[in-house]
Design an enzyme around this catalytic site. Sequence first.
Site, short mmCIF file in Angstrom:
data_model
loop_
_atom_site.label_atom_id
_atom_site.label_comp_id
_atom_site.label_asym_id
_atom_site.label_seq_id
_atom_site.Cartn_x
_atom_site.Cartn_y
_atom_site.Cartn_z
N GLN A 1 29.58 -96.13 36.16
CA GLN A 1 29.95 -94.74 36.47
C GLN A 1 29.12 -93.78 35.60
O GLN A 1 29.04 -93.95 34.39
CB GLN A 1 31.45 -94.53 36.25
CG GLN A 1 31.97 -93.19 36.74
CD GLN A 1 31.89 -93.02 38.26
OE1 GLN A 1 31.97 -93.99 39.02
NE2 GLN A 1 31.73 -91.81 38.71
N ASP B 1 25.55 -99.01 44.36
CA ASP B 1 25.37 -97.57 44.30
C ASP B 1 24.01 -97.15 44.88
O ASP B 1 23.78 -95.97 45.15
CB ASP B 1 25.39 -97.10 42.82
CG ASP B 1 26.67 -96.35 42.48
OD1 ASP B 1 27.31 -95.82 43.40
OD2 ASP B 1 27.00 -96.29 41.28
N LYS C 1 38.20 -95.13 43.51
CA LYS C 1 37.45 -96.32 43.94
C LYS C 1 38.35 -97.55 43.87
O LYS C 1 38.35 -98.40 44.76
CB LYS C 1 36.19 -96.50 43.09
CG LYS C 1 35.13 -95.42 43.37
CD LYS C 1 33.97 -95.43 42.38
CE LYS C 1 33.07 -94.22 42.65
NZ LYS C 1 31.93 -94.11 41.72
N1 GUN Z 1 28.92 -90.11 39.12
C1 GUN Z 1 29.02 -89.18 40.12
N2 GUN Z 1 28.83 -89.78 41.31
C2 GUN Z 1 28.60 -91.08 41.08
C3 GUN Z 1 28.33 -92.19 41.92
O1 GUN Z 1 28.25 -92.11 43.15
N3 GUN Z 1 28.16 -93.38 41.29
C4 GUN Z 1 28.22 -93.50 39.94
N4 GUN Z 1 28.01 -94.71 39.42
N5 GUN Z 1 28.45 -92.49 39.14
C5 GUN Z 1 28.64 -91.28 39.70
#
Ligand code: GUN
Length: 294
Positions: free
Chosen positions: A97, A120, A53
Amino acid sequence: MYQLIDGKKIAGQIKEQIAGEVKKIKQQGGKIPHLAVILVGKDGASETYVAHKEKACHQVGIHFTLIRFEDNVSQNELLNKINEINNNENIDGMIVQLPLPKQIDEQKVIESIDPEKDVDGFHPVNVGRMVIGIPAYISATPAGIMELIKHYNIDTQGKSCVVIGRSNIVGKPMSILMMQKKALGNATVTVCHSRTKNIKELTLKADIIIAALGQAQFLTADMVKEGAVVIDVGTTRVKSDKTKSGWKLLGDVKFDEVAPKCSYITPVPGGVGPMTIVSLLKNTLLAAQKKIYN
Ligand code: GUN
């Protein structure tokens, strides 16, 4: 012959568009979009996702701030930080996350994020808005899949779609988006999960299969009808002595045997994964432009 859905290529094209938008903002003297990521602990997969990211943000010129906590952080400490970011006008979007350590109530954390910064799309306000079909931040993986369907002109109208998996992040939102009364929807959707008794009977009738159950190599050729579209959301990490990192990714689909029966299929890696990150960038840009809530 099947058509491979090249998520990596499409993601690259969309990244260029986003980079162009960010450049325009810069040239006009506007505020550069800014994403904050909270990462708790040292989970290997989470570290990798967050690193991807960060790299993607840098590639398109989006500002990125990483806030780390030890895995023994208290829920209050975490909620205080989220509150601080909610009130920080310099930060447009925020993600925490997942997964979080067990002393922390994940749902409480998600609900403490300002829905206007919830890039998200996990906050109930955004989930609710998505369900009724009004502007919302849509979680990155389902949004990325819809983008692939759009790019490859895959017809969803009146098609039968089987979603395998019912997670809040992928399966549930995916099923809603595919049934939505919109150009990229109007499918007849069936959701299968761990208690479904006759999965094969259902997948064999499906025009579109979205495998998002998180079980490596689950979908086999005998479960798929000729000409089906298969989207593989699986990302199971397994040890490998053939890669530099020491592990490789396996999808939920047995690609080699399923692909010859398909009209379209996504590979793993290089299918859905790169699109997920791009959707997050897109949501962050929308947040900076205040295009969802205004
Ligand atoms: N853990 C696995 N996929 C994601 C996601 O798309 N966003 C977040 N914040 N955590 C994750």
